[in-house]
Design a protein around this motif. Structure first.
Motif, mmCIF file in Angstrom:
data_model
loop_
_atom_site.group_PDB
_atom_site.id
_atom_site.type_symbol
_atom_site.label_atom_id
_atom_site.label_comp_id
_atom_site.label_asym_id
_atom_site.label_seq_id
_atom_site.Cartn_x
_atom_site.Cartn_y
_atom_site.Cartn_z
ATOM 1 N N ALA A 214 29.760 15.435 -2.432
ATOM 2 C CA ALA A 214 29.440 14.124 -2.994
ATOM 3 C C ALA A 214 27.921 13.974 -3.010
ATOM 4 C CB ALA A 214 30.072 13.024 -2.160
ATOM 5 N N ASP A 215 27.420 13.155 -3.929
ATOM 6 C CA ASP A 215 25.976 12.951 -4.025
ATOM 7 C C ASP A 215 25.435 12.206 -2.816
ATOM 8 O OD1 ASP A 215 25.821 14.185 -6.554
ATOM 9 O OD2 ASP A 215 26.464 12.338 -7.536
ATOM 10 N N PHE B 34 29.270 9.092 -6.185
ATOM 11 C CA PHE B 34 28.992 10.129 -7.173
ATOM 12 C C PHE B 34 28.198 9.490 -8.302
ATOM 13 C CE2 PHE B 34 32.930 11.521 -5.179
ATOM 14 C CZ PHE B 34 32.692 12.868 -4.946
ATOM 15 N N ASP C 60 27.373 10.513 -11.853
ATOM 16 C CA ASP C 60 27.754 11.529 -12.831
ATOM 17 C C ASP C 60 26.829 11.552 -14.036
ATOM 18 O OD1 ASP C 60 29.916 12.144 -11.215
ATOM 19 O OD2 ASP C 60 31.292 10.836 -12.316
ATOM 20 N N HIS D 147 29.927 15.147 -17.390
ATOM 21 C CA HIS D 147 31.172 14.488 -16.990
ATOM 22 C C HIS D 147 31.844 13.737 -18.142
ATOM 23 C CE1 HIS D 147 30.763 15.338 -12.654
ATOM 24 N NE2 HIS D 147 29.502 15.428 -12.982
ATOM 25 N N LYS E 251 36.223 16.471 -16.012
ATOM 26 C CA LYS E 251 36.816 15.136 -15.925
ATOM 27 C C LYS E 251 38.107 15.164 -15.109
ATOM 28 C CE LYS E 251 36.475 12.736 -19.913
ATOM 29 N NZ LYS E 251 36.477 12.491 -21.376
ATOM 30 N N ASP F 88 37.167 15.525 -11.452
ATOM 31 C CA ASP F 88 36.682 14.256 -10.911
ATOM 32 C C ASP F 88 37.853 13.374 -10.479
ATOM 33 O OD1 ASP F 88 34.076 15.046 -11.418
ATOM 34 O OD2 ASP F 88 33.843 13.796 -13.215
ATOM 35 N N ASP G 71 38.754 12.268 -6.659
ATOM 36 C CA ASP G 71 38.891 10.843 -6.331
ATOM 37 C C ASP G 71 40.214 10.586 -5.614
ATOM 38 O OD1 ASP G 71 36.488 10.515 -7.642
ATOM 39 O OD2 ASP G 71 37.308 9.327 -9.306
ATOM 40 N N VAL H 248 35.789 5.634 -2.831
ATOM 41 C CA VAL H 248 35.083 6.470 -3.797
ATOM 42 C C VAL H 248 34.427 5.574 -4.842
ATOM 43 C CG1 VAL H 248 35.298 8.311 -5.501
ATOM 44 C CG2 VAL H 248 36.757 8.318 -3.461
ATOM 45 N N ARG I 54 32.036 5.798 -8.275
ATOM 46 C CA ARG I 54 31.496 6.669 -9.322
ATOM 47 C C ARG I 54 30.681 5.835 -10.291
ATOM 48 N NH1 ARG I 54 32.671 11.952 -9.926
ATOM 49 N NH2 ARG I 54 34.386 12.653 -8.634
ATOM 50 N N TRP J 244 27.720 6.197 -13.719
ATOM 51 C CA TRP J 244 27.102 7.047 -14.731
ATOM 52 C C TRP J 244 25.600 7.051 -14.512
ATOM 53 C CZ3 TRP J 244 30.146 10.212 -17.013
ATOM 54 C CH2 TRP J 244 31.458 9.862 -17.305
#
Length: 167
Positions: free
Chosen positions: A76-77, A88, A90, A95, A120, A123, A127, A137, A139, A141
């Protein structure tokens, strides 16, 4: 003088070395494109750094590019281990962002379409696995507003919004 295939950092690329056969067949259209693609970062991207900087400024401490679950082969980021929150950020291209992602390619379409589709799917898989293991989680962009991202993360981690309301 640098030997062919050496990038001055000790990395040797068998596809660049003169007079030798490549160790494998590259999917890249050209050696230049291959070098360009290899230069893409998997961590410490600009959007990620902006979010991390603001989270740190708000007093939040986290781990970077780690596996939230040891058995999960994905990183994970941003990870808040005690609170069990993973973030995350993305990239739109990689993605398949519905707003900015590409839907057609002029080259290597048979490579890119399945690759992005698989990303995708992965991902969603990740999740689900993390959620079932008790993680929250989040997420986002890469184009999402940084302040909105940081506020959402802060609410998930602290359970309190920036204006002091308990969520």
């Amino acid at each position: 003088m640098t030997p062919p295939g050496d990038d001055n950092r000790g990395n040797f690329d068998p596809l660049v070395a003169e007079g030798s056969e490549p160790a494998f067949e590259s999917w890249a259209v050209s050696p230049e494109r291959r070098r360009n693609m290899q230069a893409n970062r998997s961590r410490d991207t600009k959007p990620e750094l902006r979010v991390r900087q603001r989270l740190h400024a708000r007093g939040l401490r986290y781990r970077v590019a780690v596996r939230p679950e040891p058995t999960l082969p994905r990183r994970a980021d941003i990870v808040f281990t005690r609170q069990r929150v993973v973030v995350f950020i993305d990239g739109c291209f990689w993605h398949g962002c519905p707003e900015h992602g590409r839907t057609s390619f002029s080259r290597n379409e048979t490579y890119w379409n399945p690759k992005i589709l698989r990303t995708k799917e992965r991902d969603q898989e990740v999740d689900g696995l993390l959620t079932s293991a008790g993680w929250t989680v989040l997420r986002f962009w890469e184009h999402d507003d940084v302040d909105a991202v940081v506020s959402a993360v802060e609410v998930a981690v602290r359970g309190v919004s920036s204006d002091g309301r308990v969520t």
